[in-house]
Scaffold this motif. Sequence first.
Motif, PDB file in Angstrom:
ATOM      1  N   PRO A  32       4.620  -2.756   8.181  1.00 42.80           N
ATOM      2  CA  PRO A  32       3.346  -2.063   7.960  1.00 42.80           C
ATOM      3  C   PRO A  32       3.225  -1.579   6.515  1.00 42.80           C
ATOM      4  O   PRO A  32       4.198  -1.144   5.911  1.00 42.80           O
ATOM      5  CB  PRO A  32       3.421  -0.870   8.919  1.00 42.80           C
ATOM      6  N   GLY A  33       2.026  -1.687   5.985  1.00 39.23           N
ATOM      7  CA  GLY A  33       1.767  -1.252   4.616  1.00 39.23           C
ATOM      8  C   GLY A  33       2.058  -2.305   3.570  1.00 39.23           C
ATOM      9  O   GLY A  33       1.918  -2.071   2.383  1.00 39.23           O
ATOM     10  N   VAL A  34       2.488  -3.502   4.014  1.00 41.80           N
ATOM     11  CA  VAL A  34       2.828  -4.579   3.083  1.00 41.80           C
ATOM     12  C   VAL A  34       2.027  -5.816   3.463  1.00 41.80           C
ATOM     13  O   VAL A  34       1.827  -6.105   4.634  1.00 41.80           O
ATOM     14  CB  VAL A  34       4.338  -4.904   3.110  1.00 41.80           C
TER      15      VAL A  34
ATOM     16  N   ARG B 297       5.457   5.785   4.417  1.00 39.73           N
ATOM     17  CA  ARG B 297       5.642   6.305   5.787  1.00 39.73           C
ATOM     18  C   ARG B 297       6.584   5.403   6.575  1.00 39.73           C
ATOM     19  O   ARG B 297       7.468   5.883   7.276  1.00 39.73           O
ATOM     20  CB  ARG B 297       4.293   6.421   6.493  1.00 39.73           C
ATOM     21  N   SER B 298       6.390   4.095   6.452  1.00 38.79           N
ATOM     22  CA  SER B 298       7.236   3.148   7.187  1.00 38.79           C
ATOM     23  C   SER B 298       8.666   3.161   6.670  1.00 38.79           C
ATOM     24  O   SER B 298       9.614   3.033   7.443  1.00 38.79           O
ATOM     25  CB  SER B 298       6.677   1.730   7.052  1.00 38.79           C
ATOM     26  N   ALA B 299       8.838   3.318   5.362  1.00 38.44           N
ATOM     27  CA  ALA B 299      10.166   3.252   4.752  1.00 38.44           C
ATOM     28  C   ALA B 299      11.071   4.383   5.218  1.00 38.44           C
ATOM     29  O   ALA B 299      12.295   4.232   5.232  1.00 38.44           O
ATOM     30  CB  ALA B 299      10.036   3.263   3.236  1.00 38.44           C
TER      31      ALA B 299
ATOM     32  N   GLN C 147       0.895  -1.157   0.000  1.00 40.53           N
ATOM     33  CA  GLN C 147       0.000   0.000   0.000  1.00 40.53           C
ATOM     34  C   GLN C 147       0.936   1.210   0.000  1.00 40.53           C
ATOM     35  O   GLN C 147       1.596   1.484   1.007  1.00 40.53           O
ATOM     36  CB  GLN C 147      -0.891  -0.003   1.232  1.00 40.53           C
ATOM     37  N   PRO C 148       1.057   1.904  -1.136  1.00 32.17           N
ATOM     38  CA  PRO C 148       2.110   2.909  -1.295  1.00 32.17           C
ATOM     39  C   PRO C 148       2.196   3.946  -0.183  1.00 32.17           C
ATOM     40  O   PRO C 148       3.293   4.240   0.295  1.00 32.17           O
ATOM     41  CB  PRO C 148       1.767   3.568  -2.635  1.00 32.17           C
ATOM     42  N   GLU C 149       1.077   4.490   0.266  1.00 28.68           N
ATOM     43  CA  GLU C 149       1.133   5.538   1.282  1.00 28.68           C
ATOM     44  C   GLU C 149       1.662   5.006   2.604  1.00 28.68           C
ATOM     45  O   GLU C 149       2.542   5.585   3.231  1.00 28.68           O
ATOM     46  CB  GLU C 149      -0.251   6.191   1.488  1.00 28.68           C
TER      47      GLU C 149
END
Length: 139
Positions: free
Chosen positions: A104-106, A16-18, A10-12
């Motif tokens: 998170p986000g993956v 943020r996590s990256a 999830q790109p957004e």
Amino acid sequence: MRYMMIMQVQPEAAARSAQELDMEQVVAVMGAYNEELQKAGVFLSAEGLSDASEGFRVDFTSAPPVVTDGPYTEAREIFTGYWILEVASREEAELWATKCPLGPGVALEVRRVQEFSDIDLPEDNDWLQKAQEWRAGQQ
């Protein structure tokens, strides 16, 4: 049984996590996971995918098919990589999927890869035989 684990980002949320990640540490953790898969004898392949802006989509709802360049603004998730594992059961695929060091986000989508026996065709079908020969040549 072969299972494919498809990494979905999830790109957004991932962006943020990256911001907080050390890329050397990420590569080391993922490398250790891949090494564990190899030592267990279940690893068949894995690849990362380039950014969606380099990709394209082919839509077959019309004739001729329509090709659209990425990125796709409507996309809520982008596929960024995959693993193919050879395991004995769905439960074993679940075990390896839950061990994958993603944040998170993956998410992972896990799908069984169809075997030739799943295809409802006579064994003497020319295309089925050719496909079996192609796959045998890749091993």
